[in-house]
Design a protein around this motif. Structure first.
Motif, PDB file in Angstrom:
ATOM      1  N   LEU A 112       0.832  -1.203   0.000  1.00  0.00           N
ATOM      2  CA  LEU A 112       0.000   0.000   0.000  1.00  0.00           C
ATOM      3  C   LEU A 112       0.867   1.253   0.000  1.00  0.00           C
ATOM      4  O   LEU A 112       0.563   2.229  -0.708  1.00  0.00           O
ATOM      5  CB  LEU A 112      -0.912  -0.002   1.226  1.00  0.00           C
ATOM      6  CG  LEU A 112      -1.874   1.186   1.347  1.00  0.00           C
ATOM      7  CD1 LEU A 112      -2.830   1.214   0.162  1.00  0.00           C
ATOM      8  CD2 LEU A 112      -2.657   1.114   2.653  1.00  0.00           C
ATOM      9  N   GLY A 113       1.956   1.241   0.767  1.00  0.00           N
ATOM     10  CA  GLY A 113       2.838   2.400   0.820  1.00  0.00           C
ATOM     11  C   GLY A 113       3.498   2.696  -0.515  1.00  0.00           C
ATOM     12  O   GLY A 113       3.653   3.861  -0.899  1.00  0.00           O
ATOM     13  N   VAL A 114       3.899   1.662  -1.241  1.00  0.00           N
ATOM     14  CA  VAL A 114       4.540   1.866  -2.549  1.00  0.00           C
ATOM     15  C   VAL A 114       3.553   2.492  -3.532  1.00  0.00           C
ATOM     16  O   VAL A 114       3.882   3.448  -4.249  1.00  0.00           O
ATOM     17  CB  VAL A 114       5.078   0.526  -3.087  1.00  0.00           C
ATOM     18  CG1 VAL A 114       5.453   0.648  -4.564  1.00  0.00           C
ATOM     19  CG2 VAL A 114       6.290   0.088  -2.277  1.00  0.00           C
ATOM     20  N   PHE A 115       2.339   1.978  -3.570  1.00  0.00           N
ATOM     21  CA  PHE A 115       1.338   2.537  -4.489  1.00  0.00           C
ATOM     22  C   PHE A 115       0.987   3.976  -4.128  1.00  0.00           C
ATOM     23  O   PHE A 115       0.975   4.861  -5.004  1.00  0.00           O
ATOM     24  CB  PHE A 115       0.076   1.671  -4.484  1.00  0.00           C
ATOM     25  CG  PHE A 115       0.166   0.455  -5.364  1.00  0.00           C
ATOM     26  CD1 PHE A 115       0.103   0.574  -6.742  1.00  0.00           C
ATOM     27  CD2 PHE A 115       0.317  -0.811  -4.818  1.00  0.00           C
ATOM     28  CE1 PHE A 115       0.188  -0.548  -7.561  1.00  0.00           C
ATOM     29  CE2 PHE A 115       0.403  -1.923  -5.623  1.00  0.00           C
ATOM     30  CZ  PHE A 115       0.344  -1.798  -6.992  1.00  0.00           C
ATOM     31  N   LEU A 116       0.700   4.228  -2.860  1.00  0.00           N
ATOM     32  CA  LEU A 116       0.325   5.587  -2.462  1.00  0.00           C
ATOM     33  C   LEU A 116       1.506   6.540  -2.528  1.00  0.00           C
ATOM     34  O   LEU A 116       1.335   7.719  -2.885  1.00  0.00           O
ATOM     35  CB  LEU A 116      -0.261   5.564  -1.045  1.00  0.00           C
ATOM     36  CG  LEU A 116      -1.558   4.762  -0.856  1.00  0.00           C
ATOM     37  CD1 LEU A 116      -2.074   4.915   0.564  1.00  0.00           C
ATOM     38  CD2 LEU A 116      -2.617   5.196  -1.865  1.00  0.00           C
ATOM     39  N   GLY A 117       2.695   6.051  -2.183  1.00  0.00           N
ATOM     40  CA  GLY A 117       3.880   6.896  -2.284  1.00  0.00           C
ATOM     41  C   GLY A 117       4.174   7.289  -3.722  1.00  0.00           C
ATOM     42  O   GLY A 117       4.532   8.441  -4.007  1.00  0.00           O
ATOM     43  N   THR A 118       4.006   6.335  -4.653  1.00  0.00           N
ATOM     44  CA  THR A 118       4.207   6.647  -6.079  1.00  0.00           C
ATOM     45  C   THR A 118       3.148   7.631  -6.565  1.00  0.00           C
ATOM     46  O   THR A 118       3.457   8.554  -7.348  1.00  0.00           O
ATOM     47  CB  THR A 118       4.146   5.350  -6.902  1.00  0.00           C
ATOM     48  OG1 THR A 118       5.163   4.458  -6.449  1.00  0.00           O
ATOM     49  CG2 THR A 118       4.355   5.635  -8.379  1.00  0.00           C
ATOM     50  N   PHE A 119       1.909   7.457  -6.112  1.00  0.00           N
ATOM     51  CA  PHE A 119       0.841   8.382  -6.486  1.00  0.00           C
ATOM     52  C   PHE A 119       1.173   9.807  -6.034  1.00  0.00           C
ATOM     53  O   PHE A 119       1.091  10.763  -6.820  1.00  0.00           O
ATOM     54  CB  PHE A 119      -0.465   7.911  -5.851  1.00  0.00           C
ATOM     55  CG  PHE A 119      -1.580   8.917  -5.921  1.00  0.00           C
ATOM     56  CD1 PHE A 119      -2.245   9.168  -7.114  1.00  0.00           C
ATOM     57  CD2 PHE A 119      -1.967   9.618  -4.788  1.00  0.00           C
ATOM     58  CE1 PHE A 119      -3.277  10.102  -7.178  1.00  0.00           C
ATOM     59  CE2 PHE A 119      -3.003  10.550  -4.833  1.00  0.00           C
ATOM     60  CZ  PHE A 119      -3.652  10.795  -6.034  1.00  0.00           C
ATOM     61  N   CYS A 120       1.576   9.971  -4.792  1.00  0.00           N
ATOM     62  CA  CYS A 120       1.904  11.307  -4.277  1.00  0.00           C
ATOM     63  C   CYS A 120       3.149  11.870  -4.960  1.00  0.00           C
ATOM     64  O   CYS A 120       3.223  13.080  -5.246  1.00  0.00           O
ATOM     65  CB  CYS A 120       2.112  11.252  -2.765  1.00  0.00           C
ATOM     66  SG  CYS A 120       0.607  10.854  -1.856  1.00  0.00           S
ATOM     67  N   TYR A 121       4.127  10.994  -5.220  1.00  0.00           N
ATOM     68  CA  TYR A 121       5.326  11.443  -5.931  1.00  0.00           C
ATOM     69  C   TYR A 121       4.963  12.008  -7.301  1.00  0.00           C
ATOM     70  O   TYR A 121       5.423  13.091  -7.696  1.00  0.00           O
ATOM     71  CB  TYR A 121       6.297  10.273  -6.077  1.00  0.00           C
ATOM     72  CG  TYR A 121       7.528  10.591  -6.895  1.00  0.00           C
ATOM     73  CD1 TYR A 121       8.679  11.059  -6.288  1.00  0.00           C
ATOM     74  CD2 TYR A 121       7.534  10.425  -8.276  1.00  0.00           C
ATOM     75  CE1 TYR A 121       9.812  11.365  -7.033  1.00  0.00           C
ATOM     76  CE2 TYR A 121       8.646  10.721  -9.035  1.00  0.00           C
ATOM     77  CZ  TYR A 121       9.786  11.193  -8.410  1.00  0.00           C
ATOM     78  OH  TYR A 121      10.895  11.505  -9.151  1.00  0.00           O
ATOM     79  N   ALA A 122       4.128  11.265  -8.046  1.00  0.00           N
ATOM     80  CA  ALA A 122       3.755  11.718  -9.382  1.00  0.00           C
ATOM     81  C   ALA A 122       3.000  13.042  -9.328  1.00  0.00           C
ATOM     82  O   ALA A 122       3.206  13.923 -10.176  1.00  0.00           O
ATOM     83  CB  ALA A 122       2.921  10.643 -10.081  1.00  0.00           C
ATOM     84  N   LEU A 123       2.126  13.222  -8.347  1.00  0.00           N
ATOM     85  CA  LEU A 123       1.381  14.478  -8.237  1.00  0.00           C
ATOM     86  C   LEU A 123       2.300  15.661  -7.961  1.00  0.00           C
ATOM     87  O   LEU A 123       2.156  16.734  -8.557  1.00  0.00           O
ATOM     88  CB  LEU A 123       0.340  14.371  -7.117  1.00  0.00           C
ATOM     89  CG  LEU A 123      -0.903  13.517  -7.379  1.00  0.00           C
ATOM     90  CD1 LEU A 123      -1.858  13.625  -6.203  1.00  0.00           C
ATOM     91  CD2 LEU A 123      -1.602  13.955  -8.659  1.00  0.00           C
ATOM     92  N   VAL A 124       3.264  15.471  -7.046  1.00  0.00           N
ATOM     93  CA  VAL A 124       4.166  16.574  -6.700  1.00  0.00           C
ATOM     94  C   VAL A 124       5.042  16.952  -7.885  1.00  0.00           C
ATOM     95  O   VAL A 124       5.270  18.140  -8.155  1.00  0.00           O
ATOM     96  CB  VAL A 124       5.018  16.192  -5.471  1.00  0.00           C
ATOM     97  CG1 VAL A 124       6.076  17.265  -5.195  1.00  0.00           C
ATOM     98  CG2 VAL A 124       4.132  16.006  -4.250  1.00  0.00           C
ATOM     99  N   VAL A 125       5.532  15.954  -8.609  1.00  0.00           N
ATOM    100  CA  VAL A 125       6.367  16.254  -9.784  1.00  0.00           C
ATOM    101  C   VAL A 125       5.510  16.873 -10.880  1.00  0.00           C
ATOM    102  O   VAL A 125       5.950  17.802 -11.578  1.00  0.00           O
ATOM    103  CB  VAL A 125       7.074  14.976 -10.275  1.00  0.00           C
ATOM    104  CG1 VAL A 125       7.858  15.262 -11.560  1.00  0.00           C
ATOM    105  CG2 VAL A 125       8.013  14.439  -9.197  1.00  0.00           C
TER     106      VAL A 125
END
Length: 435
Positions: free
Chosen positions: A110-123
């Motif tokens: 769950l952390g990998v999926f949500l972390g990637t989601f937030c990473y993509a939004l910030v970039v």
């Protein structure tokens, strides 16, 4: 305060949100850091040929696809997982769902999926078209693409991981590990002091507690130190795992000292539910629950009950070199604190009573229970412990004589009972042919 700190650490260790939250925070911080590196233009020239070299529109499209797909897959996968676990809970017990929530593999997924989601939004928010200032964070976009591949690998891992986790044998193995872990924590190699006689507490004053809940943590050393400093002795009436009733006595003290109630309150931490971290009987009952549910008419799976019995017997065999703590604390050569702890006969009763009671008329389970107890006494030669196991072997034999209709099945159980009695009397002969 120590008890409350331990409870906080246990709560954080068993919480489902902590590790995913840390990975989300790491993803956001990484995005800011990599975008800053791109703005400063400090990416080496030799690395640029390996990075994303498209335009701003392509970068936005890629990052948008990564963000939308990761959050969509995360929601779908975990929804399906919860449905599968709900079905599994009906067979193995709803209390075992905590094995899913505290599982590190599920938390990391769950952390990998949500972390990637937030990473993509910030970039994504930093990408600028030519009419907006023309900025493309090539390094950050490239890392986002790499994270998308990591999510694909994580999804494959998660499917295999969960398919194994909801397997009943896997669940039994996990819960039996909990039993062994708590047993090692509460047992010791050292000789334990004996509790003082009942006359020692004659004239002791009760101390009531207005709280309610299960005793989660007890700072025995801190409470014993307080009692020693105030020249008194305290006898706790509850142990970790017991329910504290509001207004009921929680301890006895002799002689009464000012601040005793506050000292006991500071040394204890309550919780609305039981935990396996310090409660050996609760860990055992979780494992027993799997076996009892397997014996219910709606499931009727004696093989699962037999597997549970094997793990319980293994735990008792591992107890051979260990002593259960008596809960007696001695300072300055006198008893200052007594806490009720699990006794061996109480532990054996928690393991076998409910399974035996629900295995009435099921010869295969009764036979295996007798065999397991025979193996236990083959390695455990302490007379008091063997007597505790003998009590349950005799109960199994009496239940079989009452409930087993087939003479052949009853004869098989009698053969196992005689083998048990021979093992008690003579010990292992190296072959155990009678088992």
């Amino acid at each position: 305060m120590t008890a409350r700190l331990r409870k906080l650490i246990d709560d954080l260790a068993e919480s489902f949100w902590l590790l995913p939250a840390l990975l989300v925070a790491f993803g956001v911080i990484s995005a800011w850091a990599l975008v800053a590196v791109d703005r400063e233009g400090i990416v080496p020239d030799w690395a640029e040929e390996w990075l994303y070299n498209g335009g701003a529109t392509g970068a936005r499209t890629l990052l948008g696809a990564v963000a939308s797909s990761t959050i969509g897959v995360a929601g779908t996968v975990f929804s399906i997982t919860i449905a599968a676990l709900s079905l599994a809970a009906g067979q193995m017990g709803p209390r075992l769902l905590r094995n899913f929530t505290r599982d590190r593999g599920n938390q990391i997924t769950l952390g990998v999926f949500l972390g990637t989601f937030c990473y993509a939004l910030v970039v994504l928010r930093s990408v600028r078209l030519p009419d907006e200032g023309a900025f493309i964070p090539h390094l950050a976009v490239s890392v986002g693409i790499a994270l998308a591949f990591v999510c694909v690998a994580t999804l494959v891992y998660f499917v295999g991981h969960m398919s194994g986790r909801i397997n009943v044998d896997t669940v039994i193995g996990l819960v039996s590990e909990d039993v062994r872990d708590v047993m090692r924590t509460l047992a010791t190699d050292d000789r334990q002091p004996a509790a003082p006689p009942p006359a020692f507490w004659r004239g002791a004053e009760p101390i009531a507690d207005d709280r309610r809940g299960y005793l989660h943590q007890l700072d025995e050393n801190g409470l014993a130190t307080w009692a020693c400093e105030h020249d008194t002795a305290i006898k706790m009436l509850v142990r970790p795992g017991d329910y504290v009733f509001p207004g009921a006595p929680i301890a006895m003290i002799k002689p009464l000292r000012d601040g005793a109630a506050e000292a006991i309150r500071n040394a204890t931490a309550l919780s609305p539910q039981r935990s396996t971290s310090t409660d050996l009987l609760f860990a055992v009952r979780q494992l027993v629950e799997v076996g009892v549910r397997a014996l219910s008419p709606g499931i009727n799976d004696p093989h699962t009950a037999i597997s549970v019995l094997d793990r319980l017997g293994s735990a008792l065999c591992e107890m051979k070199p260990l002593r259960l703590q008596t809960g007696v604390s001695i300072k300055d050569d006198r008893t200052v604190l007594v806490v009720p702890h699990v006794r061996y006969d109480e532990l054996v009763g928690a393991m076998f009573h409910m399974i035996r009671q629900n295995a009435a008329g099921k010869p295969s389970v009764l036979i295996r229970m007798m065999e397991v107890m025979t193996w236990v006494v083959s390695c455990e030669r302490d007379p008091a412990r063997m007597e505790a196991v003998r009590k349950h072997a005799d109960l199994v034999m009496r239940d079989a004589e009452r409930d087993v209709a087939s003479p052949s099945d009853l004869s098989d159980i009698r053969v196992r009972h005689r083998a048990f009695a021979d093992m008690i009397a003579g010990g292992p002969d190296g072959t155990l042919d009678a088992i």
